[in-house]
Design an enzyme around this catalytic site. Structure first.
Site, PDB file in Angstrom:
ATOM      1  CE  LYS A 200      -4.552   0.949   0.637  1.00 32.53           C
ATOM      2  NZ  LYS A 200      -5.639   0.260   0.394  1.00 32.53           N
TER       3      LYS A 200
ATOM      4  N   GLY B  71     -25.334   1.883   4.123  1.00 28.24           N
ATOM      5  CA  GLY B  71     -24.483   2.476   2.956  1.00 28.24           C
ATOM      6  C   GLY B  71     -25.257   1.440   1.594  1.00 28.24           C
TER       7      GLY B  71
ATOM      8  N   GLY C 126     -24.814   3.178  -1.852  1.00 30.90           N
ATOM      9  CA  GLY C 126     -23.393   2.942  -2.522  1.00 30.90           C
ATOM     10  C   GLY C 126     -23.038   1.819  -3.491  1.00 30.90           C
TER      11      GLY C 126
ATOM     12  CB  VAL D 238     -20.321  -2.900  -2.355  1.00 25.50           C
ATOM     13  CG1 VAL D 238     -20.721  -4.274  -2.081  1.00 25.50           C
ATOM     14  CG2 VAL D 238     -18.886  -2.402  -3.017  1.00 25.50           C
TER      15      VAL D 238
END
Ligand code: NAD
Length: 356
Positions: free
Chosen positions: A71, A171, A174, A176
């Site tokens: 990352k 959520g 959103g 997903v």
């Protein structure tokens, strides 16, 4: 956690201050996104990159992917800056690692930024165009969450399908969340949804007959499953005693505020699907892009059979974690971390991964 390499890259001309963390290359190049954030200090940026790169290793190895974990974070420059030049400089830092790290977008970074990175290195995915672009990973993430949720429901409720199962999705509007709601409605679940995006909720209400509930109301609903698909740290000391659902299974990263929350859920008789196991569909989809863009496979090699195979692997891995959790009476998040660490150690010591 035995990170293999940390690179602190600076470029005075563009103002770049970035840290790249390569946690593991034991099963392939360390892959994971680049986050740009206004960090108060480089110590905080370092802490973030250590934590996030470790998380990518665990996620990737649990999904049986031939990549390791990495990352990067860019400390956002103060005031005006030339964004394109900054990301080109970041690309040079990625390139200097000679393929040990593959980047992509994360919080605060866009596909257009990745195009600037691409001008300095080929070790980048998540591009908006070109033969390797696979587009939005959310449908595959939602598919993985849906399948994993069924695994949990079978164990927790003894039901082999989701008809009539009451599910609360946080959520829901959103990327997903909306795909997930589609799958759940088709499977006959009763949906309770919340989001800060009200028009999005109205659409889901009209399409699936989902019931809209308040932002804080979602925790205490009398439902079977709670699916966090918005923010991290939603399982915390304030919410844990409100949660009525027997099963917690959603897409959001870092759902547990602390690792100890896993034990708290277990004490309360809940089944928790470890987030990075359940939400690996996105990285499974991106892996096909890495294969095409970086490992030299032709674009026609986007292989839906391979993706399907990995999703079946996700269900199997989740089942194994929940079995062990039951058998040993230990929290599922701790078991998942242990399996991930063992698999990485095995790979480092040359043992072949069963599923790669
Ligand atoms: P998104 O930004 O499209 O969706 C998040 C939704 O949460 C939005 O609709 C937003 O309005 C809503 N939201 C924000 N604050 C809220 C609040 N306080 N209460 C209720 N809803 C709120 O993001 P996404 O791509 O759908 O990802 C959702 C989660 O899943 C994130 O945690 C992400 O890290 C994780 N995840 C996503 C993928 C993927 O493929 N997109 C893969 C792995 C993990």
């Amino acid at each position: 956690d035995n990170h293999e390499k940390i690179l602190f890259a600076t470029d005075e001309k563009t103002g770049l201050k970035a840290i790249i963390g390569v946690h593991s290359t034991a099963t392939g190049p360390g892959a994971g996104g680049c986050r740009m954030w206004s960090y108060p200090s480089s110590a905080e940026a370092l802490e973030d990159v250590l934590r996030l790169s470790q998380g990518m290793s665990y996620k990737n190895i649990m999904a049986g992917l031939p990549i390791g974990g990495g990352k990067s974070v860019i400390m956002k420059p103060e005031g005006d800056f030339d964004r394109k030049a900054l990301f080109e400089a970041f690309g040079r830092a990625v390139e200097s690692l000679g393929g040990q790290y593959i980047t992509a977008e994360d919080v605060g970074v866009s596909p257009a930024d990745m195009m600037a990175v691409r001008s300095s290195t080929k070790n980048v995915v998540g591009l908006p165009e070109g033969q390797a672009a696979t587009g939005d990973p959310s449908p595959v993430t939602a598919e993985g969450v849906f399948r994993g949720m069924k695994v949990c429901v079978e164990r927790g409720l003894g039901k082999s399908d989701l008809s009539g199962v009451r599910i609360a999705v946080q959520g829901a509007a959103g990327h997903v969340g909306a795909y997930l709601c589609g799958h759940l409605a088709n499977a006959g679940a009763e949906l309770f949804i919340t989001d800060i995006n009200e028009p999005g909720l109205k659409e889901l209400e009209a399409e699936h007959g989902a019931k809209i509930v308040g932002l804080d109301e979602i925790y205490g609903l009398d439902v079977d499953v709670f699916a966090p698909c918005a923010l991290g740290a939603v399982i915390n000391e304030d919410t844990i005693d409100q949660i009525q659902a027997k099963i917690i299974a959603g897409a959001a990263n870092n759902q547990l505020k602390t690792r100890e929350m896993g034990a708290e859920l277990q004490k309360r008789g809940k089944i928790y699907a470890p987030d990075y196991v359940l939400n690996a569909g996105g990285i499974i989809n991106v892996m096909s892009e890495i294969g095409i863009g970086i490992m030299g496979k032709p674009a026609s090699d986007y292989d839906s059979g391979w993706v399907e195979n990995k999703l079946v692997g996700l269900e199997k891995t989740l089942g194994e974690i929940l079995d062990l959790s039951d058998k040993e009476g230990r929290p599922s998040n701790i078991i998942a971390d242990e399996i991930a660490r063992n698999r990485i150690e095995d790979a480092r010591s040359g043992k072949v991964m069963e599923d790669a």
